[in-house]
Write a protein that holds these residues in place. Structure first.
Motif, mmCIF file in Angstrom:
data_model
loop_
_atom_site.group_PDB
_atom_site.id
_atom_site.type_symbol
_atom_site.label_atom_id
_atom_site.label_comp_id
_atom_site.label_asym_id
_atom_site.label_seq_id
_atom_site.Cartn_x
_atom_site.Cartn_y
_atom_site.Cartn_z
ATOM 1 N N VAL A 57 1.119 -1.309 0.131
ATOM 2 C CA VAL A 57 -0.020 -0.051 0.088
ATOM 3 C C VAL A 57 0.975 1.126 0.009
ATOM 4 O O VAL A 57 1.876 1.262 0.672
ATOM 5 N N PRO A 58 0.630 2.293 -0.725
ATOM 6 C CA PRO A 58 1.459 3.600 -0.866
ATOM 7 C C PRO A 58 1.900 4.191 0.678
ATOM 8 O O PRO A 58 0.935 4.106 1.414
ATOM 9 N N SER A 59 3.037 4.320 0.906
ATOM 10 C CA SER A 59 3.385 4.837 2.325
ATOM 11 C C SER A 59 2.695 5.946 3.029
ATOM 12 O O SER A 59 2.308 5.738 4.075
ATOM 13 N N THR A 73 11.253 7.017 2.348
ATOM 14 C CA THR A 73 12.312 7.034 1.213
ATOM 15 C C THR A 73 11.734 6.458 -0.212
ATOM 16 O O THR A 73 12.652 6.664 -1.015
ATOM 17 N N ARG A 74 10.621 5.742 0.130
ATOM 18 C CA ARG A 74 10.252 5.021 -1.076
ATOM 19 C C ARG A 74 8.563 5.351 -1.184
ATOM 20 O O ARG A 74 7.959 5.316 -0.059
ATOM 21 N N ALA A 75 7.954 5.157 -2.411
ATOM 22 C CA ALA A 75 6.645 5.239 -2.381
ATOM 23 C C ALA A 75 5.893 3.868 -1.619
ATOM 24 O O ALA A 75 4.929 4.135 -1.207
ATOM 25 N N PHE A 76 6.701 2.894 -1.877
ATOM 26 C CA PHE A 76 6.163 1.877 -0.895
ATOM 27 C C PHE A 76 6.990 1.502 0.058
ATOM 28 O O PHE A 76 8.290 0.858 -0.363
ATOM 29 N N ALA A 77 7.071 1.881 1.116
ATOM 30 C CA ALA A 77 7.941 1.652 2.130
ATOM 31 C C ALA A 77 8.467 0.267 2.277
ATOM 32 O O ALA A 77 7.591 -0.705 2.412
ATOM 33 N N GLY A 78 9.914 -0.143 2.778
ATOM 34 C CA GLY A 78 10.256 -1.468 3.161
ATOM 35 C C GLY A 78 9.942 -1.514 4.738
ATOM 36 O O GLY A 78 9.562 -0.848 5.530
ATOM 37 N N GLN A 79 10.043 -2.876 5.112
ATOM 38 C CA GLN A 79 9.823 -3.261 6.486
ATOM 39 C C GLN A 79 10.605 -2.371 7.586
ATOM 40 O O GLN A 79 9.916 -2.164 8.549
ATOM 41 N N ALA A 80 11.898 -2.293 7.505
ATOM 42 C CA ALA A 80 12.688 -1.736 8.562
ATOM 43 C C ALA A 80 11.954 -0.184 8.692
ATOM 44 O O ALA A 80 12.065 0.115 9.697
ATOM 45 N N GLU A 81 12.021 0.380 7.548
ATOM 46 C CA GLU A 81 11.436 1.699 7.778
ATOM 47 C C GLU A 81 9.958 2.048 8.353
ATOM 48 O O GLU A 81 9.729 2.687 9.225
ATOM 49 N N GLU A 236 -3.703 9.502 -2.991
ATOM 50 C CA GLU A 236 -3.666 8.054 -2.954
ATOM 51 C C GLU A 236 -4.838 7.265 -2.641
ATOM 52 O O GLU A 236 -5.352 6.120 -3.004
ATOM 53 N N TYR A 237 -5.708 7.945 -1.572
ATOM 54 C CA TYR A 237 -6.879 7.501 -1.158
ATOM 55 C C TYR A 237 -8.028 7.437 -2.126
ATOM 56 O O TYR A 237 -8.445 6.225 -2.553
ATOM 57 N N SER A 391 -7.274 -1.049 0.044
ATOM 58 C CA SER A 391 -7.113 0.124 0.728
ATOM 59 C C SER A 391 -6.238 -0.457 2.034
ATOM 60 O O SER A 391 -5.526 -1.551 2.125
ATOM 61 N N SER A 392 -5.934 0.666 2.767
ATOM 62 C CA SER A 392 -5.007 0.240 3.986
ATOM 63 C C SER A 392 -5.545 0.063 5.136
ATOM 64 O O SER A 392 -6.680 0.587 5.623
#
Length: 492
Positions: A57-59, A73-81, A236-237, A391-392
């Motif tokens: 889902v977009p960050s 830092t990304r449009a789709f965030a990674g796990q650590a972030e 994004e919604y 959705s989120s």
């Protein structure tokens, strides 16, 4: 002595539990503790550390509305972030001090005589007037009961319990399952594995993922002008809701399928492999997946795709239902979670000693996915019949939190002993949901999915818009509940 009784006990310090603690604190409810069985917060974003783990889902949408993050830092965030975001948010809102780590709830039972919840935990007893269960559906890994698996001589683990100490370099690896996790980790491990065998029971729809790094200048602008962050979230919604309209009108999703088919055709040149990877149901019937690297990874010469379920393990061989087999050194499961038979449902009991499992009999039901008849002063977060395919989870969670916090604060301020949803209200809600599901892609898409429980009932999906979910689930109405009050006793 350590405090053992609270006005509210929250179970779980993932996104749900942390959100509950924050919103309760903002509403002036201070007598709260969060019981977390692990040694750190983060929930699913603490447990899932497999290679390539990221959000689909977009960050900007996958975050609390009251705690926007301009630093993704990304449009789709990674796990650590995402985990760092949860940690930072908990600290910023001052709820980390409420978390008690290493406390696993093994049993919670309503004491009707005293109007309290009595909890047994790994660290002794607790009591509370109100319990909020934030354990979520993506918590307990689902590992198939395969004959012979216990005798497999090699390494075995689930994606949610990734063994980072096991070196996959040069190994023969079987991946069982092709869900959201597998689509992310398979491309990451293909370059390392000596040979990889992917056992695919059902082909998945995989769309291109519009992911990209967020430039520093964009992060600066989002940080400098919060209105831009709100506008991005709204955009994004809106985009996700447009897709969601198709989930309620499946013929539209058949148009979106053309993107998936083009993505497959452009990436996979081998006709036989392309046929094996082509789904035979409507997009959206199963969870929608996105990846720019998954298909490409399956075209590598040392990767074998077995379009079949696994029937057994024999020694170091994985046996497919179609007669195929693979000799391997390691088995990795990408088979998802117990989303409809959540472990918490076997640990929560009503005043008569009957568990949620006993009430549900395999088909979870709640009012607004949040409260259950016969279980006073109990609130389930990310509960049944609220799942959306587009959705989120934060959208669902925040609607439930509005409902929950309103109910909790009213209970405490009015001095009510209990608040329990009326059985007829719960029944009406679930009848409405079930009546609407047949027209959605979840039911009409022609697939077998984890949305369907052991009784053949879809106990997971929400068949309406997210806007309706936010208004309907978010509304707390006293008339929907039976209220317990203290009665004065008079004598001669």
């Amino acid at each position: 002595m350590e405090q053992r009784h609270f006005a509210v006990l929250v179970i779980g310090a993932g996104a749900s539990g942390l959100g509950a603690a924050i919103r309760l604190a903002q509403a002036g409810v201070g007598d709260v503790a969060v019981l977390e069985k692990a040694g750190a917060l983060g929930g699913t974003w603490r447990d899932n550390t497999y290679p390539g783990c990221a959000c689909d889902v977009p960050s900007a949408l996958y975050s609390y509305s009251f705690a926007p993050n301009p630093e993704w830092t990304r449009a789709f965030a990674g796990q650590a972030e995402i985990r760092a975001y949860l940690q930072d948010t908990a600290e910023r809102f001052g709820v980390t001090g409420k978390i008690r780590y290493g406390v696993e709830v093994t049993r919670a039972q309503w004491n009707a005589r005293e109007s309290i919840w009595e909890l047994e935990t790994s660290q002794g007893p607790y009591t509370a007037r109100i319990v909020v269960a934030g354990t979520g559906p993506w918590h307990e890994p689902l590992i198939p009961d395969l004959p012979g698996l216990g005798e497999f001589p090699g390494e075995v683990f689930h994606s949610a319990r990734w063994n980072h100490g096991y070196d996959l370099a040069g190994k023969r690896v079987a991946v069982i399952g092709t869900g959201a996790s597998a689509v992310q980790f398979v491309p990451e491990i293909v370059p390392r594995a000596g040979r990889l065998h992917l056992f695919q029971r059902t082909a998945q729809w995989v769309l291109p993922k519009p992911d990209h790094p967020v430039p520093g200048v964009e992060r600066f602008l989002l940080r400098r002008f919060p209105a831009l962050q709100r506008a991005l979230r709204s955009a994004e919604y809106g985009a996700m809701e447009t897709l969601g309209f198709g989930f309620r009108h499946p013929w539209l999703l058949r148009q979106v399928q053309k993107i998936g088919l083009a993505h497959l055709r452009l990436t996979v040149r081998d006709p036989a492999l392309r046929r094996a990877l082509t789904p035979d149901y409507t997009l959206g019937c199963k969870r929608l997946l996105m990846s720019n690297t998954y298909y490409r990874s399956l075209t590598q010469s040392h990767v074998d795709v077995h379009p079949t379920a696994v029937r057994a393990v024999d020694g170091n061989r994985v046996l497919g239902a179609d007669g195929s087999s693979a000799e391997v050194d390691a088995i990795i499961f990408g088979t998802g979670f117990h989303i409809l038979d959540m472990p918490v449902s076997s640990r929560v009991f009503d005043g008569d000693g009957r568990s949620l499992d006993d009430h549900w009999k395999g088909s979870p039901q709640a009012y607004a996915g949040t409260t259950v008849a016969g279980f006073p002063n109990l609130y389930l977060l990310l509960g049944p019949s609220l799942g959306t395919g587009h959705s989120s989870a934060f959208m669902i969670l925040e609607a439930q939190l509005r409902h929950t916090v309103a109910a909790v604060t009213r209970t405490l301020s009015a001095g009510w002993t209990s608040l329990s949803v009326r059985p007829e209200v719960q029944a009406a809600f679930n009848e409405e949901v079930q009546a609407a599901l047949p027209g959605t892609v979840y039911q009409a898409g022609g697939c077998s999915s984890y949305y369907t429980d052991v009784n053949g009932r879809n106990s997971f999906s929400w068949p309406f818009s997210t806007g309706r979910l936010r208004s309907q689930v978010g509304a707390f109405t006293e008339a929907d509940y039976e209220i317990g009050r203290v009665h004065a006793v008079s004598g001669d």
